[in-house]
Design a protein around this motif. Structure first.
Motif, PDB file in Angstrom:
ATOM      1  N   UNK A  82       0.835  -1.208   0.000  1.00  0.00           N
ATOM      2  CA  UNK A  82       0.000   0.000   0.000  1.00  0.00           C
ATOM      3  C   UNK A  82       0.867   1.255   0.000  1.00  0.00           C
ATOM      4  N   UNK A  83       1.936   1.230   0.766  1.00  0.00           N
ATOM      5  CA  UNK A  83       2.829   2.394   0.818  1.00  0.00           C
ATOM      6  C   UNK A  83       3.473   2.655  -0.536  1.00  0.00           C
ATOM      7  N   UNK A  84       3.915   1.583  -1.195  1.00  0.00           N
ATOM      8  CA  UNK A  84       4.523   1.748  -2.524  1.00  0.00           C
ATOM      9  C   UNK A  84       3.495   2.254  -3.529  1.00  0.00           C
ATOM     10  N   UNK A  85       2.267   1.757  -3.439  1.00  0.00           N
ATOM     11  CA  UNK A  85       1.228   2.202  -4.368  1.00  0.00           C
ATOM     12  C   UNK A  85       0.886   3.670  -4.134  1.00  0.00           C
ATOM     13  N   UNK A  86       0.697   4.064  -2.874  1.00  0.00           N
ATOM     14  CA  UNK A  86       0.390   5.462  -2.571  1.00  0.00           C
ATOM     15  C   UNK A  86       1.543   6.371  -2.979  1.00  0.00           C
ATOM     16  N   UNK A  87       2.779   5.934  -2.696  1.00  0.00           N
ATOM     17  CA  UNK A  87       3.930   6.744  -3.075  1.00  0.00           C
ATOM     18  C   UNK A  87       4.055   6.875  -4.582  1.00  0.00           C
ATOM     19  N   UNK A  88       3.813   5.784  -5.311  1.00  0.00           N
ATOM     20  CA  UNK A  88       3.884   5.852  -6.768  1.00  0.00           C
ATOM     21  C   UNK A  88       2.809   6.744  -7.356  1.00  0.00           C
ATOM     22  N   UNK A  89       1.570   6.633  -6.857  1.00  0.00           N
ATOM     23  CA  UNK A  89       0.493   7.484  -7.362  1.00  0.00           C
ATOM     24  C   UNK A  89       0.754   8.953  -7.043  1.00  0.00           C
ATOM     25  N   UNK A  90       1.230   9.223  -5.831  1.00  0.00           N
ATOM     26  CA  UNK A  90       1.541  10.603  -5.465  1.00  0.00           C
ATOM     27  C   UNK A  90       2.663  11.164  -6.328  1.00  0.00           C
ATOM     28  N   UNK A  91       3.647  10.328  -6.656  1.00  0.00           N
ATOM     29  CA  UNK A  91       4.741  10.783  -7.520  1.00  0.00           C
ATOM     30  C   UNK A  91       4.235  11.104  -8.918  1.00  0.00           C
ATOM     31  N   UNK A  92       3.378  10.251  -9.469  1.00  0.00           N
ATOM     32  CA  UNK A  92       2.797  10.522 -10.785  1.00  0.00           C
ATOM     33  C   UNK A  92       1.966  11.805 -10.768  1.00  0.00           C
ATOM     34  N   UNK A  93       1.233  12.007  -9.688  1.00  0.00           N
ATOM     35  CA  UNK A  93       0.436  13.237  -9.579  1.00  0.00           C
ATOM     36  C   UNK A  93       1.338  14.461  -9.472  1.00  0.00           C
ATOM     37  N   UNK A  94       2.450  14.323  -8.769  1.00  0.00           N
ATOM     38  CA  UNK A  94       3.403  15.438  -8.668  1.00  0.00           C
ATOM     39  C   UNK A  94       4.007  15.759 -10.035  1.00  0.00           C
ATOM     40  N   UNK A  95       4.276  14.726 -10.843  1.00  0.00           N
ATOM     41  CA  UNK A  95       4.792  14.979 -12.195  1.00  0.00           C
ATOM     42  C   UNK A  95       3.752  15.717 -13.017  1.00  0.00           C
ATOM     43  N   UNK A  96       2.489  15.242 -12.944  1.00  0.00           N
ATOM     44  CA  UNK A  96       1.428  15.857 -13.742  1.00  0.00           C
ATOM     45  C   UNK A  96       1.198  17.308 -13.349  1.00  0.00           C
ATOM     46  N   UNK A  97       1.343  17.620 -12.067  1.00  0.00           N
ATOM     47  CA  UNK A  97       1.131  18.994 -11.609  1.00  0.00           C
ATOM     48  C   UNK A  97       2.410  19.824 -11.639  1.00  0.00           C
ATOM     49  N   UNK A  98       3.525  19.197 -11.304  1.00  0.00           N
ATOM     50  CA  UNK A  98       4.762  19.951 -11.145  1.00  0.00           C
ATOM     51  C   UNK A  98       5.455  20.293 -12.440  1.00  0.00           C
TER      52      UNK A  98
END
Length: 301
Positions: A82-98
């Motif tokens: 779960x931690x890896x999944x949440x971290x991966x999704x958050x990273x993808x969202x940061x790329x899309x926004x950042x």
């Protein structure tokens, strides 16, 4: 006489030459000592603790107890995934926004680039916990966002976001977004904009110039941003505790509980080592898939 003088002076210059060769090592020595004391030694201590048995009252003994790793994986594999999944999704969202933010500041910020960067970093002037708690107020069932949408009839009255996986991912992305924006901006800012103009002169459209010129040249920033974002988001537990509720526990909370509540130091250390190993494996796989050599060649070019 001149030859004698040179011969006599030569031995005097040799120590200076040796000092010159040692100077780089002496300069880097404080950094290596810092890493040894505050990075290598703690990791070695954690690895050693993960192979111990005992209790806090009776003391711990190094017995090469590999069963701690079996227990860690058997009991908490779900929290690790779960931690890896949440971290991966958050990273993808940061790329899309950042990435768009970094691109706009680098290419269109003009004389106000420093101001825009300050706005990106402004949330860091507030405590991490306070930022997460405030995000909880924003996402509350009757908060600013959901409450307004419910009053307008856009959402039903029982709609909610808190205590869910999206709330945790959004909170992680919000808190770690600057770690993605800054590396990408640093690369885009150093980019020679005349290369983009040359692409347009060769009849490349905006999208084509971005895909073939800007994006490949910005890969070092994306690579650094992913590493700086994925590792802390995967190990974070504050967002999951405040925004996710009890059924969205991440492995960081498990480690904290085992250390500070259950005093099960060997098991907590084993979970920590497993998490570090999984993160390192993921980073190496990501670097291999992206091709770090190609990334560095792009940066050098």
């Amino acid at each position: 006489m001149a030859a004698t003088t040179a011969a006599e002076a030569a031995p005097g210059r040799r120590p200076a030459g040796r000092r010159g060769r040692l100077a780089p090592y002496l300069l880097v020595l404080p950094g290596w000592l810092w890493l040894a004391v505050f990075f290598v030694a703690p990791i070695a201590s954690v690895v050693s603790m993960s192979l111990m048995t005992g209790s806090l009252t009776a003391g711990f003994t190094f017995t090469f107890e590999t069963a701690n790793y079996t227990r860690a994986l058997g009991l908490y594999w779900e929290q690790i995934l779960r931690s890896l999944a949440y971290g991966g999704l958050a990273t993808l969202l940061c790329i899309a926004l950042g990435y768009p933010v970094a691109y706009w500041i680098a290419f269109h910020g003009g004389a106000y680039k420093s101001t825009y960067l300050l706005l990106v970093l402004l949330p860091f002037f507030v405590s991490f916990v306070l930022r997460t708690v405030s995000w909880g107020f924003i996402l509350a069932d009757n908060g600013i966002v959901l409450g307004t949408l419910k009053d307008l009839g856009v959402l039903p009255g029982d709609a909610g976001v808190l205590n869910s996986a999206p709330a945790v991912v959004f909170g992680l992305a919000y808190n770690f977004l600057p770690f993605m924006v800054l590396p990408i901006y640093a690369v885009l800012e150093r980019m020679d904009h005349r290369v983009v103009e040359a692409a347009h002169d060769l009849y490349a459209g905006r999208l084509q110039a971005f895909a073939r010129v800007v994006l490949p040249m910005s890969l070092p920033g994306v690579f650094a941003g992913v590493i700086m974002t994925f590792i802390p988001t995967s190990a974070d537990y504050v967002n999951a505790t405040i925004l996710g509720g009890t059924h969205n526990t991440m492995v960081g909370k498990v480690i904290e509980t085992q250390y500070l509540v259950n005093n099960a130091y060997p098991l907590a250390a084993a979970i920590t080592v497993v998490l570090m190993a999984v993160l390192l494996a993921g980073i190496f796989a990501y670097a291999r898939a992206l091709g770090t050599e190609q990334v560095m060649e792009v940066q050098a070019g």
